[in-house]
Design an enzyme around this catalytic site. Sequence first.
Site, mmCIF file in Angstrom:
data_model
loop_
_atom_site.group_PDB
_atom_site.id
_atom_site.type_symbol
_atom_site.label_atom_id
_atom_site.label_comp_id
_atom_site.label_asym_id
_atom_site.label_seq_id
_atom_site.Cartn_x
_atom_site.Cartn_y
_atom_site.Cartn_z
ATOM 1 N N HIS A 57 0.831 -1.207 0.000
ATOM 2 C CA HIS A 57 0.000 0.000 0.000
ATOM 3 C C HIS A 57 0.866 1.259 0.000
ATOM 4 C CE1 HIS A 57 -3.566 -2.258 0.355
ATOM 5 N NE2 HIS A 57 -3.586 -2.435 1.648
ATOM 6 N N GLY A 207 -18.191 -4.389 -1.678
ATOM 7 C CA GLY A 207 -17.530 -4.432 -2.979
ATOM 8 C C GLY A 207 -18.290 -3.743 -4.087
#
Length: 243
Positions: A57, A207
């Site tokens: 990340h 999602g």
Amino acid sequence: MSYILDLLYFSDMSPERQDSVPLYERVPFLEIQIPGFPSGVDELNKSTTFPRIIKTHLQVQFIPKSFWEQNSKIIYVARNAKDTVVSYFHFDRMNMAQPEPGDWNSFLQRFMEGKMVFGSWYEHVKGWWEKKQTSSNIFYLFFEDLIEDTEREISRLCSFLGLSATAELTKQVTEKVLFDNMKHNRMVNGCTDEVLDFSVSHFMRKGKVGDWKNHFTVQQNEQFDEDYEKKMKNTDLQFRTIL
């Protein structure tokens, strides 16, 4: 994306890997460092698979120099800011390795100020976007595009990676990475990860594109849009917040 890559490279070669090894072990998290657990670097050093699939990340300026020196292929997945902050909020609620998120409004303010574990979302997406302009080894993919047409984006990904995936494999991968299928797959849904508290929230929650509408008040949305325009005015990077 971790799951897509693992399936593309290893589903035929090592089918038992899919059924018995959690995804976070198959795709080590480069910068993870939690007391009592192996570090991401330790896990990567033990890895014997080729190619190694590495998750990170990190903002672009913190990527190890060796990644550039060895011409590593990098897939960057960017998601619109509004859905990102909602997802981040629920993730911090259930992730015992992350700081307590506090209430939604204060979390939203901190997000806008860039006071997050991995820094400012705005600087993150812009930094990688700018780097992509001069690096042919970066594939910049939008989460919204992946949701809209998964098979199309997997085909584009294969072209970038130089993989000649068969139509059958592409179809199989597309089916396996559908959100509902992943949510019920114990090897990829995070339920075996000891730092995730599923009694608070699921790792794979919704999602969807546009769930931010269920969290932002009108006032929060107006404030966010005004701040967003200021921070993103000097880039041609564009996101979709609805499909």
